[in-house]
Design an enzyme around this catalytic site. Sequence first.
Site, PDB file in Angstrom:
ATOM      1  N   SER A  14      -6.107  10.170  37.805  1.00  0.00           N
ATOM      2  CA  SER A  14      -5.381   9.540  37.071  1.00  0.00           C
ATOM      3  C   SER A  14      -5.411  10.168  35.607  1.00  0.00           C
ATOM      4  CB  SER A  14      -6.176   8.008  36.710  1.00  0.00           C
ATOM      5  OG  SER A  14      -5.679   7.355  35.519  1.00  0.00           O
ATOM      6  N   HIS A  39      -1.540  10.730  39.271  1.00  0.00           N
ATOM      7  CA  HIS A  39      -1.533   9.131  39.224  1.00  0.00           C
ATOM      8  C   HIS A  39      -1.259   8.939  37.524  1.00  0.00           C
ATOM      9  CE1 HIS A  39      -2.180   5.013  40.157  1.00  0.00           C
ATOM     10  NE2 HIS A  39      -3.015   4.921  39.000  1.00  0.00           N
ATOM     11  N   MET A  43       0.962   1.629  30.785  1.00  0.00           N
ATOM     12  CA  MET A  43       0.584   0.495  30.097  1.00  0.00           C
ATOM     13  C   MET A  43       1.372  -0.012  28.861  1.00  0.00           C
ATOM     14  SD  MET A  43      -3.702   0.792  30.424  1.00  0.00           S
ATOM     15  CE  MET A  43      -4.428   1.667  31.908  1.00  0.00           C
ATOM     16  N   MET A  74       2.303  -0.843  34.830  1.00  0.00           N
ATOM     17  CA  MET A  74       1.413  -2.172  34.386  1.00  0.00           C
ATOM     18  C   MET A  74       2.331  -2.639  33.183  1.00  0.00           C
ATOM     19  SD  MET A  74      -2.518  -0.466  34.510  1.00  0.00           S
ATOM     20  CE  MET A  74      -1.835   1.133  34.920  1.00  0.00           C
ATOM     21  N   MET A 143      -6.036  -2.582  43.605  1.00  0.00           N
ATOM     22  CA  MET A 143      -7.054  -2.399  42.166  1.00  0.00           C
ATOM     23  C   MET A 143      -8.404  -2.869  42.610  1.00  0.00           C
ATOM     24  SD  MET A 143      -4.988  -1.226  39.959  1.00  0.00           S
ATOM     25  CE  MET A 143      -6.097  -1.049  38.690  1.00  0.00           C
ATOM     26  N   GLY A 148      -6.174  -1.687  33.196  1.00  0.00           N
ATOM     27  CA  GLY A 148      -5.925  -1.898  31.705  1.00  0.00           C
ATOM     28  C   GLY A 148      -6.915  -0.642  31.085  1.00  0.00           C
ATOM     29  N   PHE A 149      -7.911  -0.513  31.747  1.00  0.00           N
ATOM     30  CA  PHE A 149      -8.737   0.619  31.240  1.00  0.00           C
ATOM     31  C   PHE A 149      -9.245   1.477  32.229  1.00  0.00           C
ATOM     32  CE2 PHE A 149      -8.766  -3.086  28.650  1.00  0.00           C
ATOM     33  CZ  PHE A 149      -8.357  -2.486  27.435  1.00  0.00           C
ATOM     34  N   GLY A 150      -9.653   2.842  31.917  1.00  0.00           N
ATOM     35  CA  GLY A 150     -10.330   3.522  32.644  1.00  0.00           C
ATOM     36  C   GLY A 150     -11.753   3.395  32.454  1.00  0.00           C
ATOM     37  N   GLY A 151     -12.570   4.149  33.342  1.00  0.00           N
ATOM     38  CA  GLY A 151     -14.074   3.935  33.136  1.00  0.00           C
ATOM     39  C   GLY A 151     -14.789   2.720  33.457  1.00  0.00           C
ATOM     40  N   ASP A 185      -7.607   1.936  43.571  1.00  0.00           N
ATOM     41  CA  ASP A 185      -7.625   2.619  42.061  1.00  0.00           C
ATOM     42  C   ASP A 185      -8.657   1.635  41.115  1.00  0.00           C
ATOM     43  OD1 ASP A 185      -6.915   3.328  39.567  1.00  0.00           O
ATOM     44  OD2 ASP A 185      -4.773   2.291  39.602  1.00  0.00           O
ATOM     45  N   GLY A 186      -9.625   2.426  40.706  1.00  0.00           N
ATOM     46  CA  GLY A 186     -10.625   1.924  39.508  1.00  0.00           C
ATOM     47  C   GLY A 186     -11.998   1.841  40.246  1.00  0.00           C
ATOM     48  N   GLY A 207     -10.072   8.774  37.802  1.00  0.00           N
ATOM     49  CA  GLY A 207      -9.576   9.117  36.241  1.00  0.00           C
ATOM     50  C   GLY A 207     -10.774   9.592  35.945  1.00  0.00           C
ATOM     51  N   SER A 208     -11.734   8.761  35.404  1.00  0.00           N
ATOM     52  CA  SER A 208     -13.149   9.395  34.846  1.00  0.00           C
ATOM     53  C   SER A 208     -13.983  10.300  35.700  1.00  0.00           C
ATOM     54  CB  SER A 208     -13.873   8.338  34.102  1.00  0.00           C
ATOM     55  OG  SER A 208     -13.983   7.095  35.185  1.00  0.00           O
TER      56      SER A 208
HETATM   57  C1  DX5 Z   1      -6.744   1.182  35.320  1.00  0.00           C
HETATM   58  C2  DX5 Z   1      -5.830   2.233  35.736  1.00  0.00           C
HETATM   59  C3  DX5 Z   1      -6.833   3.381  36.739  1.00  0.00           C
HETATM   60  C4  DX5 Z   1      -7.686   4.042  35.978  1.00  0.00           C
HETATM   61  C5  DX5 Z   1      -8.649   4.445  36.864  1.00  0.00           C
HETATM   62  O1  DX5 Z   1      -6.011   0.185  34.873  1.00  0.00           O
HETATM   63  O2  DX5 Z   1      -4.880   1.719  36.749  1.00  0.00           O
HETATM   64  O3  DX5 Z   1      -5.823   4.201  37.263  1.00  0.00           O
HETATM   65  O4  DX5 Z   1      -7.025   5.244  35.136  1.00  0.00           O
HETATM   66  O5  DX5 Z   1      -9.976   4.991  36.096  1.00  0.00           O
HETATM   67  P1  DX5 Z   1     -11.467   5.271  36.706  1.00  0.00           P
HETATM   68  O6  DX5 Z   1     -11.218   6.061  37.746  1.00  0.00           O
HETATM   69  O7  DX5 Z   1     -11.974   5.642  35.413  1.00  0.00           O
HETATM   70  O8  DX5 Z   1     -11.768   3.696  37.054  1.00  0.00           O
HETATM   71 ZN    ZN Z   2      -3.598   3.277  37.978  1.00  0.00          ZN
END
Ligand code: DX5
Ligand code: ZN
Length: 231
Positions: A14, A39, A43, A74, A143, A148-151, A185-186, A207-208
């Site tokens: 991501s 990915h 948002m 999203m 999900m 809404g957020f990574g990490g 995802d997440g 992502g992270s």
């Molecule tokens: C959250 C995103 C994810 C996010 C995942 O709303 O849809 O794709 O980037 O990030 P990590 O892998 O850091 O949880």
């Molecule tokens: Zn995502």
Amino acid sequence: MNKLIKPDFFIAPSILSANFACLGNEIASVIEGGADWIHFDVMDNHYVPNLTFGPMVCQAIKPYASVPIDVHLMVEPVDEMINAFAAAGANIITFHPEASRHIDRSLSLIKAAGCEAGLVLNPATPIHVLAEVIDKLDVVLLMSVNPGFGGQSFISSTLKKISQVRALINEYAKENGRYIRLEVDGGIKIDNIAQVASAGADTFVAGSAIFGHNDYAKQITAMRTQLANIS
Ligand code: DX5
Ligand code: ZN
């Protein structure tokens, strides 16, 4: 998991956690490091409390993306964005059923635009919404955090949901000879990806866990090593 219908595992970094100041290079590096999909988290500060990027950025990164671009919408409403992202080079487009008034129509729009289509289910969204539209789905995205957020941390109740959707997909594949991908995802990391795969996922958004480190190839390789033992 039934080996006959289990596809290869895909890793979908991501870019939400990438360095936006040099996104093209980030994408080239992560593909070089072994990414199967890119990915792309869209948002809108309406459906989710955060704001990222739109179709113009998708179009800008397209020349760097030698693998499919997996657009995770999203946004609310959804339909206007479908054609915009298809025109901008999206290969897969997924959206949240809560964000569309007419889920079947939104899925049809994605297919008519020549993209693969998927629904995204939040941690609290039940899976029964899949049944009526399963013929139009190429991907189900579960999900494992609230969007809404990574990490954020992986919500462990997702594991049970993954196995329920896996059973549905396998049954559908046996009856129809068509395979639907199961993406999660997440909160996916090197130390939990095997558990997520064992539950039945075949595509992993991270992502992270990838962009939060200097060596993307090393992170992706470590994930694949974990996946190598899953039958
Ligand atoms: C959250 C995103 C994810 C996010 C995942 O709303 O849809 O794709 O980037 O990030 P990590 O892998 O850091 O949880
Ligand atoms: Zn995502």
